[in-house]
Design a protein around this motif. Structure first.
Motif, PDB file in Angstrom:
ATOM      1  N   ILE A  53       0.814  -1.213   0.000  1.00  0.00           N
ATOM      2  CA  ILE A  53       0.000   0.000   0.000  1.00  0.00           C
ATOM      3  C   ILE A  53       0.846   1.261   0.000  1.00  0.00           C
ATOM      4  O   ILE A  53       0.327   2.350   0.076  1.00  0.00           O
ATOM      5  N   SER A  54       2.144   1.105  -0.080  1.00  0.00           N
ATOM      6  CA  SER A  54       3.050   2.231  -0.260  1.00  0.00           C
ATOM      7  C   SER A  54       2.866   3.343   0.766  1.00  0.00           C
ATOM      8  O   SER A  54       2.267   4.371   0.490  1.00  0.00           O
ATOM      9  N   GLN A 110       3.884   7.842   7.793  1.00  0.00           N
ATOM     10  CA  GLN A 110       2.587   7.168   7.797  1.00  0.00           C
ATOM     11  C   GLN A 110       2.681   5.834   8.534  1.00  0.00           C
ATOM     12  O   GLN A 110       1.816   5.492   9.330  1.00  0.00           O
ATOM     13  N   LYS A 117      -3.825  10.954   3.788  1.00  0.00           N
ATOM     14  CA  LYS A 117      -3.323   9.881   2.915  1.00  0.00           C
ATOM     15  C   LYS A 117      -3.773   8.515   3.420  1.00  0.00           C
ATOM     16  O   LYS A 117      -4.150   7.648   2.628  1.00  0.00           O
ATOM     17  N   GLU A 173      -7.473   8.117   2.630  1.00  0.00           N
ATOM     18  CA  GLU A 173      -7.707   7.861   1.204  1.00  0.00           C
ATOM     19  C   GLU A 173      -7.567   6.373   0.868  1.00  0.00           C
ATOM     20  O   GLU A 173      -8.219   5.882  -0.045  1.00  0.00           O
ATOM     21  N   GLN A 174      -6.713   5.678   1.617  1.00  0.00           N
ATOM     22  CA  GLN A 174      -6.467   4.259   1.362  1.00  0.00           C
ATOM     23  C   GLN A 174      -7.329   3.359   2.258  1.00  0.00           C
ATOM     24  O   GLN A 174      -7.103   2.164   2.329  1.00  0.00           O
ATOM     25  N   ASP A 175      -8.305   3.938   2.950  1.00  0.00           N
ATOM     26  CA  ASP A 175      -9.197   3.223   3.871  1.00  0.00           C
ATOM     27  C   ASP A 175      -8.420   2.484   4.953  1.00  0.00           C
ATOM     28  O   ASP A 175      -8.788   1.401   5.374  1.00  0.00           O
ATOM     29  N   ILE A 176      -7.346   3.121   5.400  1.00  0.00           N
ATOM     30  CA  ILE A 176      -6.553   2.548   6.489  1.00  0.00           C
ATOM     31  C   ILE A 176      -7.064   3.080   7.824  1.00  0.00           C
ATOM     32  O   ILE A 176      -7.142   2.341   8.796  1.00  0.00           O
ATOM     33  N   ASN A 219      -8.892  -1.561   5.345  1.00  0.00           N
ATOM     34  CA  ASN A 219      -7.494  -1.906   5.067  1.00  0.00           C
ATOM     35  C   ASN A 219      -6.627  -1.803   6.317  1.00  0.00           C
ATOM     36  O   ASN A 219      -5.683  -2.567   6.490  1.00  0.00           O
TER      37      ASN A 219
END
Length: 149
Positions: A34-35, A40, A75, A78-81, A101
């Motif tokens: 997931i970069s 982060q 950020k 945005e990735q649903d983390i 995620n």
């Protein structure tokens, strides 16, 4: 070089080798899929380790601005983390929880943690582990205390 400096460098080198070896053995999630940036990743690990985390908690812990925290969380969101929601007790504060995620990553991390404990820590005498913990706690206390002077 004085002995404390040599010992410090040796400890740092050993920890780096341990981390590299565990990553090489794929026993530590690297979050490559997931970069994530290092910041982060660090903030996510903090969220994993602490319940009811707020942006203020993160800003204080990492000694960064709330704006920097907000940018990082954008950020992750945005990735649903992570998911942000309004704190019902203080409507000016946002509560953080894990998104879908984030939950998956947290479960992966917990499995790896359990494997490391089972494969390595369980093979070390409990008294030795306590001594390591107590020494690190003492060092942490000295560093934190000095920071507040």
């Amino acid at each position: 070089m004085h002995e404390p400096q040599l010992i410090f460098q040796e400890i740092v080198d050993m920890m780096k080798r341990i981390e590299r070896k565990l990553i090489e053995q794929q026993q530590i999630p690297t979050f490559d899929s997931i970069s994530l940036t290092k910041r982060q990743e660090s903030i996510l690990m903090y969220i994993f380790s602490n319940e009811n985390v707020t942006m203020s908690d993160i800003a204080s812990y990492f000694d960064i601005s709330r704006s920097a925290v907000s940018q990082t969380l954008n950020k992750l969101e945005e990735q649903d983390i992570i998911v942000r929601s309004i704190n019902q007790e203080n409507r000016r504060e946002l509560d953080l929880s894990l998104g879908e995620n984030g939950e998956k990553l947290h479960q992966e991390y917990k499995k790896v943690e359990e494997m490391i404990v089972q494969n390595y820590f369980s093979k070390i005498e409990t008294e030795d582990l306590r001594q390591i913990r107590d020494t690190i706690r003492k060092l942490q206390g000295m560093i934190v205390e000095e920071e507040h002077q």
